[in-house]
Each structure stands twice: as C-alpha cells, then as structure tokens.
Design a protein around this motif. Structure first.
Motif, PDB file in Angstrom:
ATOM      1  N   ALA A 150      39.793  34.709  38.142  1.00 36.15           N
ATOM      2  CA  ALA A 150      40.413  35.971  37.737  1.00 36.15           C
ATOM      3  C   ALA A 150      39.507  36.775  36.821  1.00 36.15           C
ATOM      4  O   ALA A 150      39.328  37.984  37.003  1.00 36.15           O
ATOM      5  CB  ALA A 150      41.753  35.682  37.058  1.00 36.15           C
ATOM      6  N   LEU A 151      38.925  36.109  35.830  1.00 37.66           N
ATOM      7  CA  LEU A 151      38.051  36.809  34.892  1.00 37.66           C
ATOM      8  C   LEU A 151      36.857  37.433  35.597  1.00 37.66           C
ATOM      9  O   LEU A 151      36.504  38.586  35.359  1.00 37.66           O
ATOM     10  CB  LEU A 151      37.561  35.840  33.812  1.00 37.66           C
ATOM     11  N   ARG A 152      36.237  36.668  36.476  1.00 38.87           N
ATOM     12  CA  ARG A 152      34.999  37.125  37.084  1.00 38.87           C
ATOM     13  C   ARG A 152      35.230  38.153  38.188  1.00 38.87           C
ATOM     14  O   ARG A 152      34.303  38.847  38.595  1.00 38.87           O
ATOM     15  CB  ARG A 152      34.199  35.933  37.585  1.00 38.87           C
ATOM     16  N   ALA A 153      36.472  38.258  38.662  1.00 36.31           N
ATOM     17  CA  ALA A 153      36.776  39.292  39.658  1.00 36.31           C
ATOM     18  C   ALA A 153      37.018  40.651  39.025  1.00 36.31           C
ATOM     19  O   ALA A 153      37.147  41.638  39.747  1.00 36.31           O
ATOM     20  CB  ALA A 153      37.986  38.877  40.486  1.00 36.31           C
ATOM     21  N   GLY A 154      37.100  40.719  37.690  1.00 40.62           N
ATOM     22  CA  GLY A 154      37.173  42.019  37.039  1.00 40.62           C
ATOM     23  C   GLY A 154      38.516  42.396  36.463  1.00 40.62           C
ATOM     24  O   GLY A 154      38.749  43.575  36.192  1.00 40.62           O
ATOM     25  N   VAL A 155      39.407  41.441  36.236  1.00 44.24           N
ATOM     26  CA  VAL A 155      40.704  41.769  35.667  1.00 44.24           C
ATOM     27  C   VAL A 155      40.552  42.157  34.195  1.00 44.24           C
ATOM     28  O   VAL A 155      39.588  41.777  33.519  1.00 44.24           O
ATOM     29  CB  VAL A 155      41.655  40.559  35.825  1.00 44.24           C
ATOM     30  N   GLY A 156      41.525  42.932  33.688  1.00 41.88           N
ATOM     31  CA  GLY A 156      41.448  43.361  32.300  1.00 41.88           C
ATOM     32  C   GLY A 156      41.719  42.252  31.302  1.00 41.88           C
ATOM     33  O   GLY A 156      41.124  42.213  30.222  1.00 41.88           O
ATOM     34  N   MET A 157      42.629  41.342  31.632  1.00 43.79           N
ATOM     35  CA  MET A 157      42.976  40.254  30.724  1.00 43.79           C
ATOM     36  C   MET A 157      43.593  39.123  31.526  1.00 43.79           C
ATOM     37  O   MET A 157      44.257  39.364  32.545  1.00 43.79           O
ATOM     38  CB  MET A 157      43.987  40.730  29.662  1.00 43.79           C
TER      39      MET A 157
END
Length: 502
Positions: free
Chosen positions: A273-280
């Motif tokens: 999730a983090l590396r796919a570009g989510v805000g938080m």
C-alpha cells in the motif's frame, strides 16, 4: 488494451462479409502464410527449402491451413499436409496439391513411418486441427495421435519445430479458455479478425505463445468479452496526486492483517500500500508493522478503503472481528475493501462490487464449497474463468482470482485476464503485497469506486499489472521475494505513468 470477442460475435461479424462474397479465407491464408514465412526467416533459415508440416482437421480452419500451405509451397517451401479427417476442405486440398504439396492421411492408432518422419523433419508445424467452430471435447480421433509426438519434439533441448496455431491452439474452449485434454503448445498463434477469450484466459493462454491478429475486415459489434490491459492503460485510472492534494485526498488505507503465526503478512500488505502511493496507512493489529514502516499510523481513524485478511488466522478472534467490521462498512458506509486469505470466510451473503475478493484457486474452491457448490482446487485451476464468474454471481463482489494468469470479474460483464508477472512471482507473501497495492488504488479512487460498479474490476486489473511488472523489475529473469516486489513498485508505477504527476 487487447480486447477479445466470443465465437458468436466473430461469426456474426463474418456473416455479412461472407454473404457479400468477401474472400475471408484467402485473406486469412495470405496473412498466415506471410507470418509463417517471417518466422522461418527469423529462425535463421531460408524460406525456400524449409519444411512445413500442416496438421489439418475439418472445416474452415483446415481450409485456412491448406490454402496457407499452398502459398508457402509456391514460395519454395516443402509442404506436407497430415490430414486427420476423411474429407478435408476440398478447395484448400486442391490448391495445395496444385502447388506441389504432399498429402498424407493420418489413421487412428499408431502413426505410420512417413507421418512420423514428416514431423521429425519439420521446421515449422501449423496446427490446423480445430478452430473457432470446434465443439467442446478437445482433439479426438487421428488428430489426437499427433499431439503427443509434437510435444515430444518440442521437448528436445535446442531442437523441435516452430509451432504456429491457426486461429487457436487445438482443443481449447474458445469462450472460456478451458483445455479438454492435451493441447498443442504454440510458439505463435495467428488469429483472424479479432482475438477470442481463449487467447487470454487460463489455462488456454499458456498454449498461445505470441499472438498475431490478421485483419480480414471484420466489424465487431457489441461489448468485448474479456480485456487484457497493457502498459499504457495504467495512466487513465491510476490515482495521481495533484499539487494541492494532501494525505486524505490521496487516500487512507486501513489494514487488518497479520497474526502471531504470520506477522510478515501485515508488513508485506502495508508495504504494498505504501509503495503504491497511498496517502496514509492505518494498521490495526499486533504485528511489528510500525517498526518496519515508521510512517504507518497504528490504531483506528479515518479510512477510505480497507485491506483485510492477509495472515489472519482462523483462531484470531480480535483480528477476525476487525475484518468483519470492515467488510460490513463496505455496505453501510460505502468504503471499498480488499478481502484476502483469512477474511474470505467472513463475507455476508451478498456484498457490493466495491468489495474485491483476492483468493487463489484453493481459497476460491473453499469459498464456493461453503456456498453450496462442491468445488475442488483442481476444478478451479481447470476453469478459472468459470469459477471466478460463479464467485462473483454468488457474492456480488468483484473477484480477482490469482494465478499465472490473473482473472478479474466484476458486474455488467467487466472482465480482465492479466499475465504480467514472471513464474518467479509464485512466492510466499506476493499476494499480500498485491492486496496492499490494490487497497491503495481503491483508496485513491474511493468516491469513484462506489459510484461506478465496474470500476473496481478495472482498478484490480491495473493493480495486477503493476504487481506483475514490479516482479520483473525486482530481478529481471531471476528469483524474487515478496519484499523485493514491494520495493520495485514505486519505480514501476513511475515508469508506467511516465511523469504524469501534476
């Protein structure tokens, strides 16, 4: 984007052209012969003097093959047709003989020495046993006796002929991608007018090789049957931040994952999730996620989409209760949710399509069996498309069925088949990373997802494409770990978007 049409749509497009006398077979045969000649040149040999062996069944597929053989023979190719039916296409057979081709009937039972010698000496084999009009049941009769010897030839290291499937590899289900018995595996499939679902659906897609579409003038009407996304298709729907955006605009993913037995699943899902570009990312659980990713926020709060189930054990009542609550919020609050692994058995009887299930074949079999269908893992692997559709119909959810070819099924005929990852991607934890990537994309498009029932399927297919390409990027041609795949996601997304952030 590669679009496919089912057999009925292709026949409907052919009908008015045939009625008006359009030379569809001549166009198909000319295109087929052209590509076979190109393959022979590309293999380092000369077209004149090469030996082409035609496996000829009945109907128009056999006619296309025979006419292409006649064109090759006129270019100096030695052509041998192995006919497996009593009455092959008459005009095609006459054209081949006039051009100097040889015809050998193939009997039931043991292959005569001339037939074996022809196969052994082939530079290229054209598989024209069965085509678009074939009935279910696979290759039968004399044709079946040619499949195993051809496979033996291909199995020889550094040897064996090129194999070109005419329209489709013989024995595949045109509309569902099933394989009834052994199927000749092609290096190249040359199809006419439009791709069909079998060209992209598993397990048939594994026998297609490179796909070439010869334009014969068809005008396809109506929606396609199954789509396969390509790199350029990521740009249109991937959530890209604006200059004025903030973390809540970009999306917040809530993750319910991990357990004492499988703490790594939570780390991998949040990594995706983090590396796919989510805000938080908000994490609910006891796994050491914050130690691995200090940017993760532990505990409840505002969330736009959920990822639930990776690494959640059947005896972890606390995590299962959290996962159940998240799934319930999909209906009551319209929050998209990715349901994976340990949460699949928590589904209520019916859910909206912004609930996306991400099972592998065994998990899908368990889900369907629990809902009254006696289904085994082998059943799902033999017909992934059929069973993913059944799961969608039984639950209402969008279904992403993981495998060598990932199948995505949603409402209103939304359907995708993605084959973006290398075989090395079949590794522990890879599905957890995919769940996180998909959660990020759903969070970034949360408002749109709940308003457009087919959008979750489109986003799921894009997440699968990114996940597969990240596996290639992590270690081209070699082994990968799930962590390495997650680490490769940011650069993969950047390359696919091509600098579209604004």
């Amino acid at each position: 984007m590669l679009l496919t049409w089912d057999a009925a749509a292709v026949r409907a497009a052919e009908e008015p052209l045939l009625r008006d006398g359009a030379p569809l077979m001549a166009r198909a045969a000319t295109g087929l012969a052209h590509h076979v000649a190109r393959l022979l040149r590309g293999a380092g040999g000369d077209v004149p003097g090469a030996h082409a062996v035609l496996l000829v069944g009945g109907g128009n597929n056999g006619g296309d093959t025979l006419h292409a053989g006649a064109l090759l023979a006129r270019r100096g190719v030695r052509v041998t047709a192995l006919t497996t039916v009593a009455h092959p296409h008459a005009e095609g057979l006459a054209a081949l003989r006039t051009a100097g081709g040889r015809v050998l009937p193939v009997p039931d039972g043991d292959l005569p020495a001339p037939v074996r010698d022809a196969l052994d000496g082939a530079d290229v084999v054209l598989d024209g046993l069965l085509g678009l009009g074939a009935r279910r049941g696979g290759v039968r009769g004399p044709g079946a006796g040619l499949v195993a010897p051809l496979a033996d030839l291909r199995g020889r290291a550094g040897a064996g002929p090129l194999v070109v499937a005419v329209d489709l590899p013989s024995g595949v289900g045109v509309d569902d991608g099933t394989c009834a018995g052994p199927v000749p595996v092609a290096d190249v499939t040359v199809t006419f007018g439009a791709p069909q679902p079998a060209h992209v659906l598993p397990p048939a897609a594994g026998a297609v090789g490179d796909l070439v579409v010869v334009d014969i003038g068809l005008d396809l009407a109506g929606p396609p049957a199954v789509a396969r996304l390509e790199a350029a298709d990521v740009v249109d729907l991937w959530p890209v931040p604006s200059a004025s955006g903030h973390k809540y605009v970009r999306g917040v993913v809530g993750v319910v994952a991990g357990s004492a037995a499988y703490p790594g699943a939570a780390v991998l899902a949040t990594s995706g999730a983090l590396r796919a570009g989510v805000g938080m990312v908000r994490y609910l659980g006891d796994a050491p996620v914050v130690a691995a990713h200090p940017e993760v926020v532990a505990g409840p709060g505002r969330v736009q989409a959920w990822v639930v189930g990776p690494g959640v054990g059947p005896d972890d009542d606390v995590q299962r209760s959290r996962a159940r609550d998240a799934v319930a919020r999909a209906g009551s609050h319209g929050e998209p949710v990715v349901v994976d692994a340990g949460a699949l058995d928590l589904l209520p009887p019916h859910v909206p399509p912004h609930v996306v299930l991400t099972p592998h074949a065994g998990e899908l079999a368990t889900l369907l069996t629990a809902r009254g269908a006696a289904v085994s893992r082998a059943d799902v692997e033999a017909s992934p498309w059929e069973h993913a559709r059944r799961a969608h119909e039984a639950t209402g959810a969008t279904v992403l069925l993981k495998g060598p070819v990932t199948v995505v099924v949603g409402p209103h005929g939304a359907a995708y088949a993605q084959a973006d990852g290398p075989p090395w991607l079949a590794t522990a934890g890879a599905g957890d990373v995919l769940a996180g990537v998909l959660g990020a994309v759903l969070a970034g498009r949360a408002a749109d997802v709940t308003a457009a029932p087919t959008l979750p399927a489109a986003l799921a297919a894009r997440a699968a494409l990114v996940h597969g390409r990240a596996a290639h990027a992590a270690n081209p041609g070699g082994p990968v770990t799930a962590s390495a795949v997650a680490d490769a996601v940011p650069a993969t997304v950047a390359a696919l978007l091509g600098g579209t952030a604004r």
